[in-house]
Scaffold this active site. Structure first.
Site, short mmCIF file in Angstrom:
data_model
loop_
_atom_site.label_atom_id
_atom_site.label_comp_id
_atom_site.label_asym_id
_atom_site.label_seq_id
_atom_site.Cartn_x
_atom_site.Cartn_y
_atom_site.Cartn_z
N ASP A 183 -13.18 4.49 15.42
CA ASP A 183 -12.02 3.74 14.93
C ASP A 183 -11.86 3.97 13.42
O ASP A 183 -12.02 3.07 12.62
CB ASP A 183 -12.25 2.25 15.24
CG ASP A 183 -11.17 1.36 14.67
OD1 ASP A 183 -9.99 1.73 14.76
OD2 ASP A 183 -11.50 0.29 14.12
N LYS A 221 -10.95 -5.13 20.47
CA LYS A 221 -11.63 -3.96 19.91
C LYS A 221 -12.86 -3.65 20.75
O LYS A 221 -13.51 -4.55 21.28
CB LYS A 221 -12.00 -4.24 18.46
CG LYS A 221 -12.52 -3.04 17.70
CD LYS A 221 -12.45 -3.29 16.21
CE LYS A 221 -13.02 -2.11 15.45
NZ LYS A 221 -12.73 -2.17 14.03
N ASP A 227 -9.32 4.92 11.58
CA ASP A 227 -8.06 4.57 10.91
C ASP A 227 -7.52 5.69 10.04
O ASP A 227 -7.12 5.47 8.90
CB ASP A 227 -8.22 3.27 10.12
CG ASP A 227 -8.41 2.07 11.03
OD1 ASP A 227 -7.42 1.63 11.63
OD2 ASP A 227 -9.56 1.59 11.16
N ASP A 252 -4.43 -1.55 19.72
CA ASP A 252 -4.66 -0.65 18.59
C ASP A 252 -5.18 0.68 19.15
O ASP A 252 -6.15 0.69 19.92
CB ASP A 252 -5.67 -1.27 17.63
CG ASP A 252 -5.92 -0.43 16.39
OD1 ASP A 252 -6.23 0.77 16.54
OD2 ASP A 252 -5.84 -0.97 15.27
N TRP A 293 -6.78 -10.70 14.52
CA TRP A 293 -7.92 -9.82 14.79
C TRP A 293 -9.13 -10.39 14.06
O TRP A 293 -9.04 -10.75 12.88
CB TRP A 293 -7.68 -8.37 14.30
CG TRP A 293 -8.94 -7.58 14.49
CD1 TRP A 293 -9.42 -7.11 15.69
CD2 TRP A 293 -9.92 -7.25 13.50
NE1 TRP A 293 -10.64 -6.50 15.48
CE2 TRP A 293 -10.96 -6.57 14.15
CE3 TRP A 293 -10.01 -7.46 12.13
CZ2 TRP A 293 -12.09 -6.10 13.49
CZ3 TRP A 293 -11.13 -7.00 11.46
CH2 TRP A 293 -12.16 -6.31 12.14
N ASP A 342 -1.39 0.95 11.50
CA ASP A 342 -2.67 0.43 11.03
C ASP A 342 -3.62 1.57 10.71
O ASP A 342 -4.26 2.11 11.61
CB ASP A 342 -3.28 -0.50 12.10
CG ASP A 342 -4.57 -1.15 11.61
OD1 ASP A 342 -4.87 -1.05 10.41
OD2 ASP A 342 -5.29 -1.74 12.44
N HIS A 359 -8.97 1.42 19.19
CA HIS A 359 -9.90 0.39 19.63
C HIS A 359 -10.42 0.55 21.06
O HIS A 359 -10.84 -0.42 21.69
CB HIS A 359 -9.26 -0.99 19.48
CG HIS A 359 -9.18 -1.42 18.05
ND1 HIS A 359 -8.92 -2.70 17.66
CD2 HIS A 359 -9.35 -0.72 16.90
CE1 HIS A 359 -8.91 -2.79 16.34
NE2 HIS A 359 -9.17 -1.59 15.87
N GLU A 414 -5.63 -9.20 19.10
CA GLU A 414 -6.01 -7.78 19.09
C GLU A 414 -7.48 -7.58 19.47
O GLU A 414 -8.38 -8.11 18.82
CB GLU A 414 -5.77 -7.21 17.69
CG GLU A 414 -6.16 -5.73 17.55
CD GLU A 414 -5.93 -5.18 16.14
OE1 GLU A 414 -5.61 -5.97 15.23
OE2 GLU A 414 -6.09 -3.97 15.96
N HIS A 452 -0.67 -1.35 17.30
CA HIS A 452 -1.20 -0.85 16.03
C HIS A 452 -1.33 0.65 16.21
O HIS A 452 -2.29 1.13 16.80
CB HIS A 452 -2.55 -1.48 15.69
CG HIS A 452 -2.40 -2.76 14.93
ND1 HIS A 452 -3.46 -3.44 14.39
CD2 HIS A 452 -1.29 -3.44 14.58
CE1 HIS A 452 -3.01 -4.50 13.75
NE2 HIS A 452 -1.70 -4.54 13.86
C1 RNT Z 1 -9.49 -3.70 12.72
C2 RNT Z 1 -8.15 -3.95 13.25
C3 RNT Z 1 -7.23 -4.72 12.36
C4 RNT Z 1 -7.30 -4.30 10.92
C5 RNT Z 1 -6.28 -4.95 10.02
C6 RNT Z 1 -6.57 -4.73 8.58
O1 RNT Z 1 -10.22 -2.83 13.47
O2 RNT Z 1 -7.55 -2.75 13.62
O3 RNT Z 1 -5.93 -4.64 12.84
O4 RNT Z 1 -7.20 -2.92 10.78
O5 RNT Z 1 -6.17 -6.27 10.34
ZN ZN Z 2 -5.51 -2.86 14.25
#
Ligand code: RNT
Ligand code: ZN
Length: 418
Positions: free
Chosen positions: A293, A227, A295, A258, A184, A325, A261, A225, A285
């Site tokens: 996003d 986004k 998290d 993810d 990523w 994640d 994302h 990955e 993720h």
């Molecule tokens: C970032 C991505 C990625 C990170 C990690 C820490 O938006 O989701 O996966 O969260 O690599």
């Molecule tokens: Zn991620």
């Protein structure tokens, strides 16, 4: 000896054609890759005062007791793992290298800086997954890495990627289970670019250079990955979904989806069966975006359940690597790991306990009334009793009892880290 509640639940499920024992058997074969970065707000271990910088991601909160070094991080991980049922994996970022006080830059990393982690995992029977770190570094400070205009900067990050794949292969070899290496990168613009094309062309060329050397998939497989946007890359992200979907299909890499994302109303659950028609395997993720996003800690909510349902219904578990994640610095970080991992597993168990045959029969017969009715009845089936039984069998605390353990750890260990 089964608990009385479990015995009753078993009967209730059996009446719907669901075998709870088969569900529990299956559940224990599915590893969740536990992300190391929840333990210290994505700071890493490269310098004594390392912290997350740039990279389009952000950890918020200042809950006391964050791990300040690798020993503390490992101690905290041990505690979290002891409260999560089943056998899982560790997901490590390259910025958690064990440099032993030496000055080594990321393009020079070798297995030596990760042997400590490999040994740690080996002792515990954990598989290991890996991530090159394309943020929190001076050469990522302007928001571009593998797609940078400057060939020298690109070269540095290409070398980092190559180094990480070699290390990952060694992890896979030593631990006897393939490492999933996830790429990523944060690259993107805060404001509207004029040239969307050139950075994507450079990214493709850089990735081709990183992946040029073929590695035995028994040791390492690569994922990319995408986004939609990030903090500071609101208007344009080089590695968009279309970009990586195309890249993965063309090159046979894994695609990482993810949950945070995409557009807020878009669900990755619906993407799984499309993507797996064209790529061999996926990495998930599992995360929770709140408006963005963000998290947040994963919950056993409808979004997570929908993901797990797709994996079970489509028979995709064998082609899916599940990772977590999120990084919440506003609550006890060990609790965050435990809640997220236990909830991901609960969501998976719920999916495994679905009255699948009945549902499919109704759908095939065009009886959507029965499909809807059964899906809604399934929500209140006694899954909790089956989950508790799993925790008993796996020797982890049942129900909220794990929290007492975490609170005790907070008082006796974390409090001393002021
Ligand atoms: C970032 C991505 C990625 C990170 C990690 C820490 O938006 O989701 O996966 O969260 O690599
Ligand atoms: Zn991620």
């Amino acid at each position: 000896m089964n608990t009385p509640a479990y015995a009753l639940a078993q009967e209730t499920y059996a009446a719907l054609g669901v075998d709870t024992e088969a569900a529990l058997q299956k559940l224990q074969t599915v590893p969740i890759s536990l992300h190391c970065w929840q333990g210290d707000d994505v700071s890493g271990s490269e310098h004594p005062d390392a912290s997350l910088t740039g990279g389009g991601i952000q950890a918020t909160g200042n809950y006391p007791g964050k791990a300040r070094n690798l020993q503390e991080l490992r101690q905290d991980l041990d505690r979290a793992i002891s409260l999560i049922p089943g056998r899982h994996r560790l997901n490590l970022h390259a910025c958690y290298a064990d440099l032993g006080g030496q000055k080594i830059d990321r393009n020079q990393y070798t297995t030596a800086q990760f042997q400590g982690w490999i040994d740690w995992c080996k002792l515990r029977g954990l598989g290991l997954d890996f991530n090159p770190t394309y943020f929190s570094h001076p050469l990522a400070a302007d928001g571009f890495t593998l797609s940078h205009k400057d060939a020298g900067v690109r070269q540095f990050w290409i070398e980092h990627g190559i180094a990480c794949r070699k290390i990952a292969a060694e992890m896979g070899k030593q631990l006897g289970t393939p490492c999933v290496t996830n790429f990523w990168i944060p690259d993107g613009y805060k404001d509207t670019p004029v040239d969307r094309k050139a950075p994507r062309q450079r990214l493709e060329a850089s990735l081709d250079a990183v992946f040029a050397e073929k590695i035995d998939p028994a040791f390492n497989v690569d994922a990319v990955e995408s986004k939609l946007f990030g903090i500071g890359s609101e208007s344009y992200v080089v590695g968009s979904h279309e970009f990586y979907m195309g890249y993965a299909v063309k090159n046979g890499t894994l695609l990482c989806l993810d949950a945070g994302h995409f557009h807020p109303t878009e669900s990755i659950a619906d993407k799984i069966s499309s993507v797996l028609q064209f790529v061999p395997e996926i990495l998930l993720h599992v995360s929770r975006g709140v408006r963005w996003d963000s998290d947040h800690v994963v919950l056993a909510d409808d979004a997570t359940r929908a993901i797990m349902e797709e994996l079970v219904r489509g028979d995709f578990l064998g082609r899916t690597h599940i990772g977590l994640d999120f990084f919440d610095a506003s609550i006890n970080r060990i609790a965050a790991w435990v809640i997220g991992a236990r909830d991901a597993l609960k969501a998976l168990l719920a999916a495994l306990l679905e009255p699948a045959a009945r549902l499919r029969e109704a759908e095939d017969a065009g009886d959507y009334t029965t499909r809807l009715a059964l899906l809604e009845e399934a929500r209140t089936l006694p899954m909790g009793a089956v989950w508790d039984e799993y925790c008993v069998r796996q020797n982890v605390p049942v129900g909220p009892a794990w929290l007492d353990d975490v609170k005790h750890y907070e008082r006796t260990v974390l409090a001393g880290r002021a």
